[in-house]
Write a protein that holds these residues in place. Structure first.
Motif, short mmCIF file in Angstrom:
data_model
loop_
_atom_site.label_atom_id
_atom_site.label_comp_id
_atom_site.label_asym_id
_atom_site.label_seq_id
_atom_site.Cartn_x
_atom_site.Cartn_y
_atom_site.Cartn_z
N GLY A 15 -17.74 -11.17 -2.38
CA GLY A 15 -18.35 -10.25 -1.45
C GLY A 15 -19.24 -9.18 -2.33
N ARG A 16 -19.92 -8.20 -1.72
CA ARG A 16 -20.48 -6.87 -2.54
C ARG A 16 -19.44 -6.26 -2.92
NH1 ARG A 16 -23.81 -3.17 0.11
NH2 ARG A 16 -22.69 -3.77 2.08
N PRO A 17 -19.67 -5.64 -4.14
CA PRO A 17 -18.61 -4.49 -4.74
C PRO A 17 -18.88 -3.11 -4.50
CG PRO A 17 -20.13 -5.08 -6.38
CD PRO A 17 -20.44 -5.99 -5.29
N ASP A 307 -11.60 -6.70 3.18
CA ASP A 307 -10.83 -6.10 1.75
C ASP A 307 -10.81 -4.64 1.81
OD1 ASP A 307 -9.33 -8.43 0.85
OD2 ASP A 307 -11.16 -8.96 0.36
N LEU A 308 -10.88 -3.88 3.05
CA LEU A 308 -10.93 -2.54 3.10
C LEU A 308 -9.62 -1.91 3.13
CD1 LEU A 308 -14.30 -2.13 5.24
CD2 LEU A 308 -14.13 -1.82 2.67
N ILE A 309 -9.46 -0.94 2.61
CA ILE A 309 -8.33 -0.10 2.87
C ILE A 309 -8.56 1.28 2.69
CG2 ILE A 309 -6.60 -1.57 1.64
CD1 ILE A 309 -6.69 0.32 -0.90
N ARG A 310 -7.81 2.35 3.18
CA ARG A 310 -8.21 3.69 3.28
C ARG A 310 -7.04 4.43 2.56
NH1 ARG A 310 -7.06 0.71 7.46
NH2 ARG A 310 -6.03 1.33 9.20
N TYR A 311 -7.64 5.93 2.03
CA TYR A 311 -6.52 6.97 1.69
C TYR A 311 -6.68 8.01 2.37
CZ TYR A 311 -10.21 9.04 -1.48
OH TYR A 311 -11.25 9.74 -1.89
N PHE A 312 -6.16 9.17 2.18
CA PHE A 312 -6.09 10.21 3.31
C PHE A 312 -6.21 11.36 2.16
CE2 PHE A 312 -3.57 7.18 5.35
CZ PHE A 312 -4.07 7.01 6.56
N THR A 313 -7.13 12.48 2.62
CA THR A 313 -6.91 13.93 2.30
C THR A 313 -6.57 14.66 3.27
OG1 THR A 313 -9.33 13.89 2.43
CG2 THR A 313 -8.80 13.63 0.36
N CYS A 314 -5.64 15.39 3.11
CA CYS A 314 -5.04 16.19 4.34
C CYS A 314 -5.02 17.86 3.86
CB CYS A 314 -3.42 15.71 4.37
SG CYS A 314 -3.59 14.14 4.59
N ARG A 325 -12.61 -0.17 -1.20
CA ARG A 325 -12.12 -1.70 -1.24
C ARG A 325 -10.94 -1.80 -1.87
NH1 ARG A 325 -15.55 -6.91 -2.49
NH2 ARG A 325 -14.96 -7.95 -0.66
N ARG A 326 -10.00 -2.70 -1.50
CA ARG A 326 -8.78 -3.17 -2.39
C ARG A 326 -9.07 -3.19 -3.82
NH1 ARG A 326 -4.69 -4.51 0.36
NH2 ARG A 326 -5.53 -4.93 2.13
N GLY A 327 -8.13 -2.64 -4.62
CA GLY A 327 -8.16 -2.76 -6.02
C GLY A 327 -9.24 -1.73 -6.72
N THR A 328 -9.40 -0.58 -5.85
CA THR A 328 -10.51 0.45 -6.30
C THR A 328 -9.49 1.27 -7.33
OG1 THR A 328 -12.02 0.33 -4.45
CG2 THR A 328 -11.88 2.46 -5.74
N LYS A 329 -10.14 1.79 -8.36
CA LYS A 329 -9.22 2.74 -9.39
C LYS A 329 -9.59 4.05 -8.77
CE LYS A 329 -7.69 -0.27 -12.24
NZ LYS A 329 -8.40 -0.70 -13.63
N ALA A 330 -8.39 5.03 -9.13
CA ALA A 330 -8.64 6.28 -8.93
C ALA A 330 -9.90 7.16 -9.07
CB ALA A 330 -7.78 7.04 -9.74
N PRO A 331 -10.56 7.09 -10.08
CA PRO A 331 -12.12 7.88 -10.25
C PRO A 331 -12.81 7.28 -9.30
CG PRO A 331 -11.08 6.79 -12.56
CD PRO A 331 -10.14 6.22 -11.37
N MET A 380 -5.56 2.53 -6.38
CA MET A 380 -5.27 3.17 -5.10
C MET A 380 -4.37 2.11 -4.25
SD MET A 380 -6.17 6.11 -5.36
CE MET A 380 -6.18 6.88 -3.78
N ALA A 381 -3.32 2.44 -3.53
CA ALA A 381 -2.72 1.71 -2.61
C ALA A 381 -3.03 2.22 -1.27
CB ALA A 381 -1.28 1.74 -2.72
N ASP A 382 -3.04 1.35 -0.42
CA ASP A 382 -3.57 1.53 1.00
C ASP A 382 -2.55 2.90 1.59
OD1 ASP A 382 -4.75 1.37 3.64
OD2 ASP A 382 -3.17 0.10 4.53
N GLY A 383 -2.92 3.81 2.07
CA GLY A 383 -2.20 4.95 2.68
C GLY A 383 -1.87 5.86 1.62
N ASP A 384 -2.31 5.72 0.44
CA ASP A 384 -2.14 7.00 -0.37
C ASP A 384 -2.64 8.24 0.22
OD1 ASP A 384 -0.80 5.73 -2.22
OD2 ASP A 384 -2.57 5.35 -3.65
N ILE A 385 -2.08 9.56 -0.08
CA ILE A 385 -2.64 10.61 0.19
C ILE A 385 -3.06 11.41 -1.19
CG2 ILE A 385 -2.06 12.76 1.10
CD1 ILE A 385 0.02 11.38 2.93
N ALA A 386 -3.93 11.83 -1.47
CA ALA A 386 -4.72 12.08 -2.55
C ALA A 386 -5.35 13.65 -2.60
CB ALA A 386 -5.62 11.13 -2.95
#
Length: 392
Positions: A15-17, A307-314, A325-331, A380-386
């Motif tokens: 799929g599309r990156p 293959d979508l996940i989410r991270y949070f800013t709080c 997308r799953r496998g996305t690096k921090a930057p 990034m992991a699903d559910g990370d808070i960054a």
């Protein structure tokens, strides 16, 4: 010396990156697609009519993805603004037999399917003399065969044409230059794709591909490479009693033709009743009938299929879920907020949702040594808070 650990190559995703992926609602006419789109998006964008091709131009809506973690974070931080993750959903016109050769709205329909990244395939398994069926009678297995056949036929046509062009420009290939070798490998992969959908009679997404091959497959944007979630539209009575004569047959068909694809029974007629109720009325009605809305489950399944996940800013100003997308690096994850965060990335302060939930506060997470500084290689992991740090 201890033996070296084998390095496992990370699998490239089909799929599309991109983080901005869309899912399309696909099915034959009059199976409940537009009505489903209306209750999913709580709008009247999709025109539900009792005749084929009531939907011609695809409608689009952003559907909030239910997430208990997000709700807990909002309760904890009590922010001024709360922005959940969204699934972008497209209502696409009904497909009929012969669409791959232009029948009905064939070519327009298939171009709309090509533009999405995943498929909600709505399958009708209810009888209603007042809602006509384009094929004359209700038979979900036949309907599923029609859709699979039409998508494959269009892919075959597309791949044959693409392969012909590759071979024309590749006739002079003889040298061992990198460019020539790459072109030969591309031709071999496209030939393998053609064999998969013609000889093996498999959807492209069900075959095994190397990372190099996936790069070629992704470039082709094939209809049968898109993930499918089967949504079986039942009568309210069948949905409540969890029984329908077609369900076991549909499950057997999926296991035979596309093993592993999710199957979710639901009832558009029930969802239409529930969507107009207040939250209290809805809860009361669901208790009364002993069944709950399937929409949250469907939205979550569609989001996961891409293959979508989410991270949070709080924080007190805003709690927000960011889709990546799953496998996305921090930057790149930071870049979803603003390109400067990616371009001038320094590091991320990351904690997991589980740790925050367990310890109760950021200070307690930090005191327990669970707040981590992560650099550019971090995935990034699903559910990370960054919390991102970037250069001036």
């Amino acid at each position: 010396m201890p033996p070296k650990k084998a390095v496992v190559e990370k699998k490239t995703l089909l799929g599309r990156p991109s983080n901005n992926l869309k899912i399309g609602i696909v099915g034959l006419p009059n199976v409940g697609k537009s009505s489903f789109f209306n209750v999913l998006s709580k709008t009247e964008l999709g025109i539900a009519r009792n005749y084929p091709y009531a939907t011609i131009d695809p409608e689009e809506a952003r559907i909030p993805v239910p997430d208990e973690r997000f709700e807990w974070l909002c309760q904890t931080y009590k922010p001024s603004a709360r922005i959940p993750a969204f699934l972008t959903c497209i209502d696409i016109a009904g497909l009929t037999a012969g669409a791959s050769t232009g029948a009905g709205l064939g070519n327009a329909f298939l171009s709309h399917v090509r533009a999405v990244d995943g498929i909600f395939q709505v399958v009708r398994a209810f009888d209603d003399s007042e809602v006509i069926h384009v094929e004359g009678e209700v038979n979900p297995l036949r309907d599923m065969e029609i859709i699979q056949t039409e998508l494959r036929l269009k892919d075959i046509e597309w791949v044959e044409k693409y392969l012909e062009g590759l071979k024309k420009t590749g006739r002079s290939l003889g040298s061992n230059s990198l460019a020539d070798r790459a072109r030969k490998e591309e031709i071999a992969t496209v030939e393998k794709v053609l064999k998969t959908i013609t000889v093996d009679e498999k959807d492209v997404r069900k075959a095994d591909w190397t990372n190099k091959e996936i790069d070629v497959v992704n470039n082709l944007q094939l209809l049968t490479a898109k993930p499918v979630t089967y949504l079986v539209n039942l009568s309210e009575k069948d949905y409540v009693r969890k029984k329908n004569k077609w369900l076991p047959k549909i499950k057997a068909w999926i296991d035979e033709h596309n093993p592993g694809d999710p199957l979710i029974p639901f009832s558009v007629s029930l969802e239409e009743r529930l969507v107009n109720m207040s939250e209290e009325e809805r809860e009361e009605e669901q208790k009364k009938i002993g069944a709950v809305s399937a929409l949250p489950k469907i939205t979550q399944a569609g989001y996961a299929s891409l293959d979508l996940i989410r991270y949070f800013t709080c924080g007190p100003v805003e709690v927000r879920a960011w889709t990546i997308r799953r496998g996305t690096k921090a930057p790149q994850a930071a870049g979803v907020i603003h390109s400067d965060f990616e371009n001038k990335f320094v590091c991320g302060e990351i904690m997991s949702y589980e740790d925050l939930h367990e310890y109760g506060s950021e200070a307690a997470v930090k005191a327990a040594g669970k707040l981590r500084q992560q650099g550019k290689p971090y995935e990034m992991a699903d559910g990370d808070i960054a919390y991102w740090k970037s250069g001036a």
